[in-house]
Design a protein around this motif. Structure first.
Motif, PDB file in Angstrom:
ATOM      1  N   PHE A 125      24.632  30.798  30.654  1.00  8.34           N
ATOM      2  CA  PHE A 125      25.825  30.190  30.055  1.00  8.34           C
ATOM      3  C   PHE A 125      26.980  30.380  31.039  1.00  8.34           C
ATOM      4  N   TYR A 126      27.362  29.285  31.720  1.00  4.72           N
ATOM      5  CA  TYR A 126      28.452  29.331  32.713  1.00  4.72           C
ATOM      6  C   TYR A 126      29.774  28.993  32.028  1.00  4.72           C
ATOM      7  N   TYR A 127      30.808  29.728  32.378  1.00  4.61           N
ATOM      8  CA  TYR A 127      32.115  29.502  31.749  1.00  4.61           C
ATOM      9  C   TYR A 127      33.220  29.903  32.708  1.00  4.61           C
ATOM     10  N   SER A 128      34.447  29.526  32.360  1.00  2.00           N
ATOM     11  CA  SER A 128      35.590  29.899  33.189  1.00  2.00           C
ATOM     12  C   SER A 128      36.882  29.663  32.420  1.00  2.00           C
ATOM     13  N   GLY A 129      37.948  30.256  32.929  1.00  2.00           N
ATOM     14  CA  GLY A 129      39.256  30.005  32.335  1.00  2.00           C
ATOM     15  C   GLY A 129      40.172  31.211  32.396  1.00  2.00           C
ATOM     16  N   GLN A 130      41.325  31.034  31.773  1.00  2.00           N
ATOM     17  CA  GLN A 130      42.326  32.096  31.716  1.00  2.00           C
ATOM     18  C   GLN A 130      42.308  32.702  30.316  1.00  2.00           C
ATOM     19  N   PRO A 131      41.805  33.932  30.172  1.00  2.00           N
ATOM     20  CA  PRO A 131      41.813  34.552  28.836  1.00  2.00           C
ATOM     21  C   PRO A 131      43.250  34.689  28.327  1.00  2.00           C
ATOM     22  N   GLN A 132      43.422  34.403  27.040  1.00  2.00           N
ATOM     23  CA  GLN A 132      44.747  34.542  26.426  1.00  2.00           C
ATOM     24  C   GLN A 132      44.826  35.876  25.704  1.00  2.00           C
ATOM     25  N   ASP A 145      49.926  48.418  36.877  1.00  2.00           N
ATOM     26  CA  ASP A 145      50.195  49.823  36.570  1.00  2.00           C
ATOM     27  C   ASP A 145      51.610  50.168  37.052  1.00  2.00           C
ATOM     28  N   PRO A 146      52.114  51.370  36.713  1.00  2.00           N
ATOM     29  CA  PRO A 146      53.508  51.679  37.085  1.00  2.00           C
ATOM     30  C   PRO A 146      53.768  51.619  38.595  1.00  2.00           C
ATOM     31  N   ALA A 147      52.722  51.809  39.406  1.00  2.00           N
ATOM     32  CA  ALA A 147      52.900  51.735  40.863  1.00  2.00           C
ATOM     33  C   ALA A 147      52.766  50.310  41.390  1.00  2.00           C
ATOM     34  N   GLY A 148      52.531  49.349  40.480  1.00  2.00           N
ATOM     35  CA  GLY A 148      52.506  47.944  40.889  1.00  2.00           C
ATOM     36  C   GLY A 148      51.133  47.388  41.236  1.00  2.00           C
ATOM     37  N   HIS A 149      50.067  48.176  41.031  1.00  2.00           N
ATOM     38  CA  HIS A 149      48.719  47.663  41.284  1.00  2.00           C
ATOM     39  C   HIS A 149      48.212  46.887  40.066  1.00  2.00           C
ATOM     40  N   HIS A 150      47.294  45.974  40.342  1.00  2.00           N
ATOM     41  CA  HIS A 150      46.673  45.248  39.239  1.00  2.00           C
ATOM     42  C   HIS A 150      45.958  46.234  38.312  1.00  2.00           C
ATOM     43  N   TRP A 151      46.065  45.956  37.015  1.00  2.00           N
ATOM     44  CA  TRP A 151      45.394  46.804  36.005  1.00  2.00           C
ATOM     45  C   TRP A 151      44.901  45.846  34.920  1.00  2.00           C
ATOM     46  N   ILE A 152      43.597  45.640  34.915  1.00  2.00           N
ATOM     47  CA  ILE A 152      42.995  44.588  34.081  1.00  2.00           C
ATOM     48  C   ILE A 152      41.980  45.248  33.146  1.00  2.00           C
ATOM     49  N   ASN A 153      42.161  45.037  31.843  1.00  2.00           N
ATOM     50  CA  ASN A 153      41.328  45.747  30.869  1.00  2.00           C
ATOM     51  C   ASN A 153      40.906  44.826  29.736  1.00  2.00           C
ATOM     52  N   SER A 154      39.751  45.116  29.178  1.00  2.00           N
ATOM     53  CA  SER A 154      39.330  44.400  27.973  1.00  2.00           C
ATOM     54  C   SER A 154      39.269  45.384  26.814  1.00  2.00           C
ATOM     55  N   SER A 155      39.673  44.932  25.638  1.00  2.00           N
ATOM     56  CA  SER A 155      39.526  45.706  24.403  1.00  2.00           C
ATOM     57  C   SER A 155      39.670  44.717  23.260  1.00  2.00           C
ATOM     58  N   CYS A 156      38.592  44.410  22.582  1.00  3.93           N
ATOM     59  CA  CYS A 156      38.569  43.184  21.770  1.00  3.93           C
ATOM     60  C   CYS A 156      37.857  43.340  20.431  1.00  3.93           C
ATOM     61  N   GLU A 157      37.817  44.550  19.868  1.00  3.30           N
ATOM     62  CA  GLU A 157      36.992  44.716  18.664  1.00  3.30           C
ATOM     63  C   GLU A 157      37.351  43.747  17.536  1.00  3.30           C
ATOM     64  N   GLY A 158      38.618  43.585  17.236  1.00  3.12           N
ATOM     65  CA  GLY A 158      39.005  42.689  16.129  1.00  3.12           C
ATOM     66  C   GLY A 158      38.716  41.225  16.445  1.00  3.12           C
ATOM     67  N   PRO A 159      39.387  40.674  17.477  1.00  2.00           N
ATOM     68  CA  PRO A 159      39.190  39.255  17.785  1.00  2.00           C
ATOM     69  C   PRO A 159      37.792  38.940  18.300  1.00  2.00           C
ATOM     70  N   GLY A 160      37.118  39.916  18.873  1.00  2.00           N
ATOM     71  CA  GLY A 160      35.738  39.708  19.296  1.00  2.00           C
ATOM     72  C   GLY A 160      35.595  39.531  20.798  1.00  2.00           C
ATOM     73  N   ALA A 161      34.390  39.840  21.278  1.00  5.65           N
ATOM     74  CA  ALA A 161      34.075  39.694  22.697  1.00  5.65           C
ATOM     75  C   ALA A 161      34.201  38.243  23.145  1.00  5.65           C
ATOM     76  N   LEU A 162      34.105  37.321  22.188  1.00  6.10           N
ATOM     77  CA  LEU A 162      34.206  35.895  22.515  1.00  6.10           C
ATOM     78  C   LEU A 162      35.525  35.552  23.181  1.00  6.10           C
ATOM     79  N   VAL A 163      36.524  36.436  23.129  1.00  7.82           N
ATOM     80  CA  VAL A 163      37.805  36.123  23.765  1.00  7.82           C
ATOM     81  C   VAL A 163      37.723  36.176  25.282  1.00  7.82           C
ATOM     82  N   TRP A 164      36.620  36.783  25.802  1.00  6.34           N
ATOM     83  CA  TRP A 164      36.527  36.790  27.282  1.00  6.34           C
ATOM     84  C   TRP A 164      35.136  36.537  27.839  1.00  6.34           C
ATOM     85  N   TRP A 165      34.107  36.479  26.986  1.00  2.00           N
ATOM     86  CA  TRP A 165      32.784  36.103  27.521  1.00  2.00           C
ATOM     87  C   TRP A 165      31.916  35.519  26.421  1.00  2.00           C
ATOM     88  N   PRO A 166      30.988  34.625  26.786  1.00  6.35           N
ATOM     89  CA  PRO A 166      30.136  33.974  25.781  1.00  6.35           C
ATOM     90  C   PRO A 166      28.991  34.885  25.361  1.00  6.35           C
TER      91      PRO A 166
END
Ligand code: ZN
Length: 538
Positions: A125-132, A145-166
């Motif tokens: 299942f191929y997919y792409s996009g900008q997660p909201q 992060d406070p030092a200005g580095h990228h900090w990317i995290n997932s946490s989706c129990e309520g809305p579901g994993a479907l918000v970022w992967w099929p």
């Protein structure tokens, strides 16, 4: 997980005496997601390989999930989930492009011929996009992060994993194992669930980080944590504890994360070995309070005791330990190893998770502190709707599943009235159901069998009814009459009455009984720290 609390603290006291809430009509989305319909039930998940590339500058993810499942019935359609804001690029069976139909966040995938029962199938299942961003913790967030580095995290129990992967985004069916490959710019680190397999330089400025999950896992537990992480370790016996934090927090983390050892010691005593040993245990700094991501617990509790530096149950016990380390890690036993098969029965995660906090307190600080800690939770209980909600709807149950759920389990221990048996039954229950997805009926049956008691009306009153049972006491000179007022027919529950150091066990039912007492109306006490009940006296 732990719900947002600020509103609760403000509203808790106000809502205690509020009227029960009427049921809300289910939405189409709640039904589509929550119902275990024919196109979910015709197959059994075996394996995912989620392989994604995350572009922090464009806030864009792309990739594929290879989904392996076994057909349980003949069929030519299955039901998967992906949020409408992400694009379905293609779905392949081998080299054959499959047709699909989208309705809200559901993706129905159609096969050109009937798949026979027993056949194992893998689709890409191929997919792409900008997660909201969505939900309490953002679902999938691109932060700095406070030092200005990228900090990317997932946490989706309520809305579901479907918000970022099929995936097949429901609770009943879990894959048996999973691979997770996350490609990110070379200067960043990804920490995900499972065992770290290795990383590969892709020679285009990106590095792929590969993780192997060797146990069943809930979709919402699958997580990425991408940032400028530094790593340190500790050991318990032959298991490594891996800790990942921002470099500026390293010293604070070394001090605070030492509590992870005591947590493991407590829960291993009560329930047995940490259930994800092959995958290890990780504690990972995140920009939100915390989440029980399996074998990769995320932590944002300020490296301080209590909950976000507050006395969480308000009675002086919470400041003695780090709430997030204990609560979120407790879910490794209840939530991740023993999981509910429907979100309606989520108290199996949160009631038990909250009760495990009290067991940790009992192990480290003693039983009196545990009772005090639990009693502090009474102020947060609302009693407005039952803890167990309608099954087949994806709707998070009320917050009472945490606090009333834990107070109920403490009550159940008093009903069993034999601690040796209680410790044995809860350990056996965990061992019996670990790596399974179960419903409340399974728990009730297990307790009834192991205690040789009929605990069903007690479970039902606390979990399926709104109000607490009320012990009605009516005094006359030299005697007291007593009975339960409860909604559950046949409700009967022993309870201790009398005075603090001289409790007497009585067996009230819903019929009046009378006994002699030398205690006056004011002097006769009920052991409400052992039994979570209302009491009226007249
Ligand atoms: Zn929780």
């Amino acid at each position: 997980m732990l719900k947002r609390i600020v509103l609760w603290i403000l509203s808790g006291a106000l809502l205690c005496s509020a009227a029960p809430l009427p049921a809300q009509e289910p939405t189409r989305a709640e039904i589509l997601r929550g119902e275990y319909g024919p196109w979910r039930a015709n197959n059994d998940l075996l394996y995912y390989h989620l392989d994604i590339r995350v572009d922090p500058e464009k806030k864009f993810i792309s990739g594929k999930n290879s989904i392996r499942f076994k057909m349980l019935k003949d069929g030519n359609r299955i039901q998967l989930d992906l949020v409408t804001t992400l694009n379905v690029d293609k779905i392949l069976l081998g080299s054959t492009a499959l047709k699909y139909e989208r309705e809200l966040n559901t993706v129905f995938v159609d096969f050109p011929e009937t798949l026979k029962a027993g056949r194992t199938v893998t689709i890409d299942f191929y997919y792409s996009g900008q997660p909201q961003e969505t939900g309490r913790f953002g679902g999938f967030t691109f932060k700095k992060d406070p030092a200005g580095h990228h900090w990317i995290n997932s946490s989706c129990e309520g809305p579901g994993a479907l918000v970022w992967w099929p995936n097949k985004d429901q609770w009943r069916d879990e894959v048996e194992s999973m691979e997770l490959s996350v490609s990110i710019p070379n200067n960043l680190v990804d920490v995900s669930n499972g065992k770290f397999v290795g990383k590969t330089d892709l020679k285009d400025g990106y590095t792929r980080w590969d993780w192997l999950i060797q146990y069943p896992i809930n979709n919402y537990n699958v997580s990425v944590n991408i940032g400028n992480y530094t790593h340190f370790t500790d050991r318990i016996g032959d298991m490594t504890l891996d800790f990942y934090v921002l470099p500026e927090n390293l010293e604070k983390a070394r001090r605070q994360f030492a509590q992870a050892k005591g947590m493991h010691e407590a829960f291993e005593k009560y329930f047995g070995e940490y259930p994800f040993k092959k995958d290890g245990y990780k504690l990972i700094e995140a920009p939100y309070s915390g989440m029980e991501h399996q074998s990769a617990v995320t932590y944002g509790n300020h490296f301080a005791n209590g909950y976000l530096e507050r006395d969480w149950t308000g009675v002086g016990i919470s400041p003695k330990f780090d709430f997030i380390i204990v609560h979120e890690s407790a879910h490794e036993w209840f939530g991740n190893a023993v999981s509910a098969a429907d979100v309606s029965d989520m108290w199996i995660h949160e009631g038990w998770g909250t009760y495990l906090e009290a067991l940790y307190v009992e192990h480290v600080f003693g039983h009196n502190d545990a009772l005090k800690y639990l009693s502090g939770y009474k102020s947060k209980v609302q009693n407005r709707t039952p803890i167990i909600t309608q099954r087949g709807l994806h709707r998070t149950p009320p917050q009472d599943m945490y606090f009333k759920g834990a107070l109920f389990l403490n009550t159940l221990r008093s009903v069993v009235n034999n601690d040796e048996l209680w410790w044995k039954v809860i350990k056996e229950m965990f061992q019996h159901f670990k790596y399974q997805n179960i419903m409340t009926e399974d728990v009730v049956k297990f307790f009834n069998d192991k205690t040789a008691m009929n605990l069903t009306p007690i479970f039902d009153q606390y979990l399926r009814r709104t109000a607490l049972p009320t012990l009605e006491l009516t005094f006359e000179p030299g005697a007291v009459s007593y009975r339960w007022k409860a909604d559950e027919p046949g409700f009967a529950m022993p309870v201790r009455v009398g005075s603090k150091d001289k409790w007497q066990l009585i067996q009230p039912t819903m019929e009046w009984k009378k006994m002699p007492t030398s205690l006056s109306k004011d002097a006769l006490d009920v052991a409400t720290d052992l039994y979570y009940v209302n009491v009226t006296k007249q």
